[in-house]
Design a protein around this motif. Structure first.
Motif, PDB file in Angstrom:
ATOM      1  N   SER A  35      20.157 -35.033  48.235  1.00 51.09           N
ATOM      2  CA  SER A  35      20.490 -33.610  48.402  1.00 51.09           C
ATOM      3  C   SER A  35      21.859 -33.436  49.051  1.00 51.09           C
ATOM      4  N   GLU A  36      22.247 -34.359  49.935  1.00 54.60           N
ATOM      5  CA  GLU A  36      23.581 -34.298  50.547  1.00 54.60           C
ATOM      6  C   GLU A  36      24.664 -34.561  49.491  1.00 54.60           C
ATOM      7  N   ASP A  83      21.401 -39.162  51.601  1.00 55.70           N
ATOM      8  CA  ASP A  83      20.327 -38.455  50.907  1.00 55.70           C
ATOM      9  C   ASP A  83      20.878 -37.827  49.620  1.00 55.70           C
ATOM     10  N   LEU A 106      24.405 -34.064  46.260  1.00 61.92           N
ATOM     11  CA  LEU A 106      24.462 -32.909  45.366  1.00 61.92           C
ATOM     12  C   LEU A 106      25.221 -31.755  46.010  1.00 61.92           C
ATOM     13  N   ALA A 107      25.038 -31.562  47.303  1.00 66.42           N
ATOM     14  CA  ALA A 107      25.749 -30.505  48.020  1.00 66.42           C
ATOM     15  C   ALA A 107      27.248 -30.801  48.041  1.00 66.42           C
TER      16      ALA A 107
END
Length: 103
Positions: free
Chosen positions: A7-8, A5, A10-11
């Motif tokens: 968002s993963e 994902d 980016l984290a």
């Protein structure tokens, strides 16, 4: 192949950027400590190390340079330093000689 994902990712990037910043901060601190230790060992001060301004001689202000070329029609001048001005480029491109504009 598993799909990750956004968002993963980016984290993970944020975590890596934090680790990089922490490592840089730590290495910078170590470098400063080493430098301070050497300064203390040899009795050096910041004045002994000097700054860029002290390392290079000050530039003299020589003032304005006299014009070497003049456009008699408009009064525009050029010192012969730097890029050739557009008025002179156009005149030379039109077939005129640079020596025609010499002062």
């Amino acid at each position: 192949m598993t799909k990750i994902d956004l968002s993963e990712l980016l984290a993970q990037r944020a975590a890596l950027e934090k680790q990089i910043a922490d490592a840089q901060r730590e290495q910078r601190g170590e470098a400063i400590a080493t430098i301070k230790g050497l300064m203390a060992e040899y009795g050096l001060t910041l004045a002994d190390i000097g700054s860029r301004a002290a390392a290079s001689p000050a530039r003299r202000n020589t003032g304005k340079v006299a014009a070497k070329y003049v456009n008699k029609a408009t009064g525009e001048t050029w010192s012969g330093r730097g890029l050739q001005p557009n008025w002179l480029k156009a005149a030379v491109a039109a077939g005129r000689s640079l020596s025609e504009f010499a002062v």
